[in-house]
Design a protein around this motif. Structure first.
Motif, PDB file in Angstrom:
ATOM      1  N   LEU A  51       3.007   1.094  -2.108  1.00 42.55           N
ATOM      2  CA  LEU A  51       3.514  -0.117  -3.036  1.00 42.55           C
ATOM      3  C   LEU A  51       3.201   0.247  -4.639  1.00 42.55           C
ATOM      4  N   ASP A  52       1.817   1.097  -4.848  1.00 42.12           N
ATOM      5  CA  ASP A  52       1.584   1.334  -6.198  1.00 42.12           C
ATOM      6  C   ASP A  52       1.838   0.236  -7.181  1.00 42.12           C
ATOM      7  N   THR A  53       1.289  -1.034  -6.472  1.00 41.08           N
ATOM      8  CA  THR A  53       1.244  -2.291  -7.413  1.00 41.08           C
ATOM      9  C   THR A  53      -0.193  -2.920  -7.107  1.00 41.08           C
ATOM     10  N   THR A  59      -4.155   4.627 -12.754  1.00 40.65           N
ATOM     11  CA  THR A  59      -4.404   5.406 -11.502  1.00 40.65           C
ATOM     12  C   THR A  59      -3.077   5.646 -10.785  1.00 40.65           C
ATOM     13  N   HIS A  60      -3.004   6.237  -9.596  1.00 45.15           N
ATOM     14  CA  HIS A  60      -1.662   6.442  -9.196  1.00 45.15           C
ATOM     15  C   HIS A  60      -1.413   5.311  -8.374  1.00 45.15           C
ATOM     16  N   GLY A  61      -2.314   4.346  -7.973  1.00 47.88           N
ATOM     17  CA  GLY A  61      -2.094   3.255  -6.987  1.00 47.88           C
ATOM     18  C   GLY A  61      -1.549   2.260  -7.991  1.00 47.88           C
ATOM     19  N   VAL A 101      10.082   9.173  -7.575  1.00 45.83           N
ATOM     20  CA  VAL A 101      10.397   9.469  -6.420  1.00 45.83           C
ATOM     21  C   VAL A 101       8.930  10.067  -6.430  1.00 45.83           C
ATOM     22  N   ASP A 102       8.122   9.314  -5.434  1.00 45.64           N
ATOM     23  CA  ASP A 102       6.828   9.951  -4.917  1.00 45.64           C
ATOM     24  C   ASP A 102       7.136  10.559  -3.549  1.00 45.64           C
ATOM     25  N   ILE A 103       6.720  12.035  -3.485  1.00 44.46           N
ATOM     26  CA  ILE A 103       7.235  12.646  -2.672  1.00 44.46           C
ATOM     27  C   ILE A 103       6.969  12.462  -1.016  1.00 44.46           C
ATOM     28  N   ASP A 127       0.534  13.164 -10.593  1.00 43.36           N
ATOM     29  CA  ASP A 127       0.184  12.168  -9.566  1.00 43.36           C
ATOM     30  C   ASP A 127       0.997  10.938 -10.302  1.00 43.36           C
ATOM     31  N   HIS A 128       1.157   9.785  -9.620  1.00 49.58           N
ATOM     32  CA  HIS A 128       1.926   8.726 -10.018  1.00 49.58           C
ATOM     33  C   HIS A 128       1.588   7.993 -11.128  1.00 49.58           C
ATOM     34  N   THR A 129       0.416   8.141 -11.541  1.00 50.88           N
ATOM     35  CA  THR A 129      -0.211   7.568 -12.835  1.00 50.88           C
ATOM     36  C   THR A 129       1.083   7.718 -13.990  1.00 50.88           C
ATOM     37  N   LEU A 154      14.046   1.985  -9.140  1.00 51.86           N
ATOM     38  CA  LEU A 154      14.077   2.094  -7.663  1.00 51.86           C
ATOM     39  C   LEU A 154      12.997   3.120  -7.483  1.00 51.86           C
ATOM     40  N   HIS A 155      11.835   2.807  -6.713  1.00 51.18           N
ATOM     41  CA  HIS A 155      10.653   3.469  -6.389  1.00 51.18           C
ATOM     42  C   HIS A 155      10.579   3.967  -5.056  1.00 51.18           C
ATOM     43  N   PHE A 156      10.919   5.003  -4.733  1.00 43.10           N
ATOM     44  CA  PHE A 156      10.682   5.733  -3.646  1.00 43.10           C
ATOM     45  C   PHE A 156       9.462   6.059  -3.099  1.00 43.10           C
ATOM     46  N   ASP A 157       8.703   5.524  -2.054  1.00 42.79           N
ATOM     47  CA  ASP A 157       7.080   5.982  -1.985  1.00 42.79           C
ATOM     48  C   ASP A 157       6.928   5.368  -0.771  1.00 42.79           C
ATOM     49  N   ALA A 158       5.882   5.947   0.093  1.00 41.48           N
ATOM     50  CA  ALA A 158       5.233   5.191   1.136  1.00 41.48           C
ATOM     51  C   ALA A 158       4.491   3.902   0.604  1.00 41.48           C
TER      52      ALA A 158
HETATM   53 ZN   LIG Z   1       3.162   6.745  -5.479  1.00 38.06          ZN
END
Ligand SMILES: [Zn+2]
Ligand SMILES: N=C(N)NCCCC(=O)O
Ligand SMILES: [Zn+2]
Length: 315
Positions: free
Chosen positions: A151-153, A163-165, A238-240, A124-126, A145-149
């Motif tokens: 924000l994860d901020t 966490t992954h968010g 890249v978050d798929i 996961d994005h963590t 560059l953060h490819f993702d639906a």
């Molecule tokens: Zn993500």
């Protein structure tokens, strides 16, 4: 120096035979030194919704059996340019996020010291935070560059900071990122409130929404991203789930209205002149996948990222 050891020849050994390494490449212990390694991090203790990304690395490796050695999209045979190897999986503690984050950082630091650049398969994005920490120690502040639906901020979930968010809020707080050159790409979907966007902007992120990609097109978007990055050391995460669920159903927090795999791959190829120093492909959760749709997309994303790294030998 002798020529790199390439993938197993699929005209001699059927590509469906034998254990799966990424793209049928040699394992790290089968080569003297790898300039690039593809490494798995089977960790999903940081997820806020559907688990299962711990099985991402093995599903991407399985789907990667069909990759071929020449990449026409970038006119490069990446595995002939540089020794690329499968570095196996980092053995992370599934019961302690803090312990796992430390283990990932140590392992990534070891690769960096050995002069091996990584394309990491999550997980996961963590996992992006410890990977970025290790690169920051080597390069200083990193463009991203953060490819993702998503924000994860965000700040915390249930009081948990890792966490992954939340990886990129931590990364900004720690001064790891070059805030002149960080951008989300493919952002979309409902948020908790407008403040999410205000916080994100304050941290320095630019946002290219998934609708922006549709309206402006890949070339205009990629030109603008390249200009912002310049020749800074660049990390690509890249978050798929940046892909539409039609292109990547196998993920934990799907959001409608995403990029096509064609758009994503073309944007990544457009970064071939950038100073890429590392990358990840995360959030592949094969339990929700169908017919390897997601794992196939992720294997191609990883292949193009390896290709961009192989073209950028100057690291
Ligand atoms: Zn993500
Ligand atoms: N990084 C990924 N995939 N997702 C973050 C979603 C955070 C949430 O539950 O709102
Ligand atoms: Zn996401």
């Amino acid at each position: 120096m002798s020529a790199p050891i390439g993938p197993t020849d699929s005209s001699r050994v059927p590509r469906f035979a034998g254990p799966a390494t990424f793209a049928r490449l040699p394992r790290l212990d089968q080569v003297d030194h790898a300039g690039i390694a593809v490494v798995g991090v089977p960790f999903d203790t940081g997820v806020s919704y559907r688990p299962g990304a711990r099985f991402g690395p093995s599903s991407i490796r399985e789907a990667s059996r069909l990759l071929r050695p020449y990449n026409p999209g970038l006119d490069v045979s990446p595995f002939a340019e540089v020794q690329v190897a499968d570095g196996g999986d980092i053995a992370v503690n599934p019961f302690s996020i803090g312990d796992a984050v430390e283990t990932i950082q140590e392992a990534a630091t070891g690769f960096a010291r050995a002069g091996t650049r990584l394309v990491t398969l999550g997980g996961d994005h963590t996992i992006a935070l410890p990977l970025l920490r290790a690169l920051h120690a080597q390069h200083g502040p990193i463009a991203m560059l953060h490819f993702d639906a998503h924000l994860d901020t965000w700040d915390t979930y249930f009081g948990e900071p890792y966490t992954h968010g939340t990886p990129f809020r931590r990364a900004v707080e720690e001064g790891i990122l070059d805030t002149e050159a960080i951008s989300h790409v493919g952002t979309r979907g409902p948020l908790y409130g407008k403040k999410d966007l205000e916080d994100d902007r304050r941290f320095g992120f630019g946002i290219v929404t998934s609708a922006d990609v549709m309206r402006k097109g890949v070339d205009e978007i990629t030109d603008a991203l390249r200009q912002r990055i310049g020749n800074r050391p660049l990390y690509v995460s890249v978050d798929i789930d940046v892909l539409d669920p039609a292109h990547a159903p196998g993920t934990g927090t799907p959001e409608a209205g995403g990029l096509t795999s064609r758009e994503l791959l073309e944007i990544l190829r457009g970064l071939s002149s950038c100073n890429l120093v590392g990358a990840d492909v995360v959030e592949v959760a094969p339990a929700y996948d169908h017919a390897q749709i997601t794992a196939t997309a992720a294997s191609h994303v990883a292949y193009d990222l390896v290709s961009v790294l192989a073209l950028n030998k100057g690291a």
